[in-house]
Design a protein around this motif. Structure first.
Motif, mmCIF file in Angstrom:
data_model
loop_
_atom_site.group_PDB
_atom_site.id
_atom_site.type_symbol
_atom_site.label_atom_id
_atom_site.label_comp_id
_atom_site.label_asym_id
_atom_site.label_seq_id
_atom_site.Cartn_x
_atom_site.Cartn_y
_atom_site.Cartn_z
ATOM 1 N N VAL A 147 72.506 67.439 -82.827
ATOM 2 C CA VAL A 147 73.581 67.891 -81.930
ATOM 3 C C VAL A 147 73.744 69.399 -82.140
ATOM 4 N N ARG A 148 73.103 70.170 -81.281
ATOM 5 C CA ARG A 148 73.137 71.622 -81.428
ATOM 6 C C ARG A 148 74.371 72.250 -80.773
ATOM 7 N N HIS A 149 74.984 71.531 -79.849
ATOM 8 C CA HIS A 149 76.115 72.081 -79.098
ATOM 9 C C HIS A 149 77.266 71.070 -79.101
ATOM 10 N N PRO A 150 77.961 70.939 -80.224
ATOM 11 C CA PRO A 150 79.011 69.915 -80.352
ATOM 12 C C PRO A 150 80.154 70.082 -79.356
ATOM 13 N N ALA A 164 81.423 67.204 -76.962
ATOM 14 C CA ALA A 164 82.818 66.760 -77.021
ATOM 15 C C ALA A 164 83.447 66.765 -75.629
ATOM 16 N N GLY A 165 83.133 67.789 -74.831
ATOM 17 C CA GLY A 165 83.672 67.856 -73.479
ATOM 18 C C GLY A 165 83.225 66.687 -72.623
ATOM 19 N N VAL A 166 81.942 66.343 -72.715
ATOM 20 C CA VAL A 166 81.420 65.216 -71.931
ATOM 21 C C VAL A 166 82.057 63.904 -72.396
ATOM 22 N N LEU A 167 82.190 63.719 -73.705
ATOM 23 C CA LEU A 167 82.786 62.485 -74.225
ATOM 24 C C LEU A 167 84.241 62.344 -73.782
ATOM 25 N N LEU A 168 84.984 63.427 -73.800
ATOM 26 C CA LEU A 168 86.384 63.376 -73.372
ATOM 27 C C LEU A 168 86.494 63.041 -71.883
ATOM 28 N N CYS A 169 85.659 63.664 -71.072
ATOM 29 C CA CYS A 169 85.693 63.385 -69.627
ATOM 30 C C CYS A 169 85.257 61.957 -69.335
ATOM 31 N N TRP A 170 84.255 61.478 -70.039
ATOM 32 C CA TRP A 170 83.789 60.111 -69.835
ATOM 33 C C TRP A 170 84.860 59.104 -70.261
ATOM 34 N N SER A 171 85.565 59.384 -71.350
ATOM 35 C CA SER A 171 86.646 58.504 -71.790
ATOM 36 C C SER A 171 87.756 58.458 -70.745
ATOM 37 N N ARG A 175 73.660 61.815 -67.654
ATOM 38 C CA ARG A 175 73.191 63.178 -67.330
ATOM 39 C C ARG A 175 73.949 64.216 -68.154
ATOM 40 N N GLY A 176 75.266 64.020 -68.264
ATOM 41 C CA GLY A 176 76.065 64.952 -69.041
ATOM 42 C C GLY A 176 75.726 64.923 -70.518
ATOM 43 N N LEU A 177 75.467 63.734 -71.064
ATOM 44 C CA LEU A 177 75.116 63.622 -72.483
ATOM 45 C C LEU A 177 73.788 64.308 -72.776
ATOM 46 N N HIS A 178 72.793 64.046 -71.954
ATOM 47 C CA HIS A 178 71.487 64.693 -72.161
ATOM 48 C C HIS A 178 71.622 66.215 -72.035
ATOM 49 N N ALA A 188 71.045 69.065 -74.954
ATOM 50 C CA ALA A 188 70.035 70.112 -74.729
ATOM 51 C C ALA A 188 70.640 71.505 -74.629
ATOM 52 N N GLY A 189 71.980 71.591 -74.573
ATOM 53 C CA GLY A 189 72.631 72.889 -74.454
ATOM 54 C C GLY A 189 72.697 73.414 -73.034
ATOM 55 N N ASP A 190 72.550 72.538 -72.038
ATOM 56 C CA ASP A 190 72.609 72.928 -70.628
ATOM 57 C C ASP A 190 74.070 72.907 -70.176
ATOM 58 N N ALA A 191 74.742 74.038 -70.282
ATOM 59 C CA ALA A 191 76.177 74.101 -69.989
ATOM 60 C C ALA A 191 76.466 73.849 -68.512
ATOM 61 N N ARG A 192 75.615 74.338 -67.641
ATOM 62 C CA ARG A 192 75.870 74.193 -66.201
ATOM 63 C C ARG A 192 75.835 72.728 -65.774
ATOM 64 N N THR A 193 74.818 71.998 -66.206
ATOM 65 C CA THR A 193 74.720 70.586 -65.852
ATOM 66 C C THR A 193 75.839 69.787 -66.515
ATOM 67 N N SER A 194 76.173 70.141 -67.741
ATOM 68 C CA SER A 194 77.278 69.474 -68.433
ATOM 69 C C SER A 194 78.581 69.664 -67.674
ATOM 70 N N PHE A 195 78.812 70.874 -67.182
ATOM 71 C CA PHE A 195 80.036 71.158 -66.432
ATOM 72 C C PHE A 195 80.075 70.349 -65.133
ATOM 73 N N THR A 196 78.946 70.301 -64.434
ATOM 74 C CA THR A 196 78.886 69.520 -63.189
ATOM 75 C C THR A 196 79.188 68.053 -63.454
ATOM 76 N N ALA A 197 78.616 67.507 -64.531
ATOM 77 C CA ALA A 197 78.858 66.109 -64.882
ATOM 78 C C ALA A 197 80.326 65.883 -65.221
ATOM 79 N N CYS A 198 80.921 66.813 -65.958
ATOM 80 C CA CYS A 198 82.324 66.678 -66.348
ATOM 81 C C CYS A 198 83.244 66.713 -65.126
ATOM 82 N N VAL A 199 82.985 67.616 -64.201
ATOM 83 C CA VAL A 199 83.808 67.705 -62.988
ATOM 84 C C VAL A 199 83.712 66.420 -62.181
ATOM 85 N N THR A 200 82.512 65.874 -62.057
ATOM 86 C CA THR A 200 82.328 64.629 -61.311
ATOM 87 C C THR A 200 83.055 63.474 -61.987
#
Length: 262
Positions: free
Chosen positions: A141-144, A148-155, A217-220, A224-236
């Motif tokens: 986990v290189r970008h905790p 954490a953001g994805v886990l909170l949004c998914w919860s 998608r957000g977890l992967h 991987a440290g892909d902030a843009r894709t993580s943000f898109t997943a979180c917003v969705t």
């Protein structure tokens, strides 16, 4: 800045106190009946341990472990929707819903009071799976913060979906069927158990309709440290959470804002 007038603060404080009482009450109910929560904590660890070698053989050490952890997390957190939905349906079937309706409670207060303990349980389940992946199987986990953001949004998404199921279902059997079938369908369609790249094309085309797809998608992306894709997943995911929570709240309140029979 001038302090808020007492006429504004008093209703807010009363609402906070009522919500706090509900949180303590629902937490106590969860502690007294720990079986459902414990099963959702233990089963994913067994699943992860037994099936990880298959993912390693197919995808290699790094990608295989990541897929095993992400797939297990999304699949079993969707099955854990039962914790959220049953918290509402149990009140209805036990006849205590009428007591809540007679109390000076708003629909939002009731939902928050039930949501906080369930949110803590869902997040604990996900952290346990990730922790097992890190400590036992070498998940990196290189970008905790992204994770954490994805886990909170998914919860939050799980909470909204569970609350909606809880106010719509009419029996525990109906609720259980919805969670079991819906959970497996959404996780499979989202590429949790089997990567979308090896599934039929139509599955990949339909996958974005599943919240599980955005969680995977957000977890992967977070790993991987892909902030843009993580943000898109979180917003969705937050949009799904807001939509489900709003529908559940509307179902619970009447024109006057008071709780109604469901």
């Amino acid at each position: 800045m001038a302090p808020l007038p007492e006429s504004v603060l008093e209703p807010v404080l009363e609402s906070v106190l009522r919500t706090g009482v509900l949180i303590r009450h629902n937490l106590l109910l969860m502690v007294r009946e720990p079986g459902p929560v414990l099963s959702r904590m233990v089963l994913p660890l067994v699943f992860l341990t037994l099936l990880r070698p298959l993912y390693l053989a197919a995808q290699g050490p790094g990608a295989g472990t990541e897929q095993a952890v992400a797939g297990t997390l999304v699949t079993f957190s969707l099955l854990a929707l039962s914790i959220s939905g049953s918290a509402i349906l149990t009140e209805r079937l036990a006849g205590t819903w009428d007591r809540l309706r007679a109390a000076p409670l708003r629909a939002a207060e009731l939902l928050v009071g039930k949501a906080v303990p369930v949110f803590a349980a869902l997040l604990a389940q996900q952290l346990l799976i990730v922790g097992c992946g890190v400590l036992a199987f070498g998940l990196t986990v290189r970008h905790p913060l992204l994770l954490a953001g994805v886990l909170l949004c998914w919860s939050g998404t799980l909470l909204g979906m569970g609350a909606l199921f809880g106010v719509l279902a009419r029996s525990m059997g109906e609720l259980s069927a919805a969670f079991d079938i819906g959970g497996m369908l959404l996780s499979s369609l989202g590429g949790a158990l089997v990567p979308l790249s090896v599934l039929p094309r139509w599955v990949a085309d339909a996958a974005p309709a599943s919240p599980g797809y955005w969680a995977v998608r957000g977890l992967h992306a977070a790993l991987a440290g892909d902030a843009r894709t993580s943000f898109t997943a979180c917003v969705t995911l937050l949009a799904v959470a807001l939509a489900c929570g709003t529908l559940a709240s509307l179902r619970l309140r009447g024109r006057s804002g008071r709780l109604v029979a469901v």
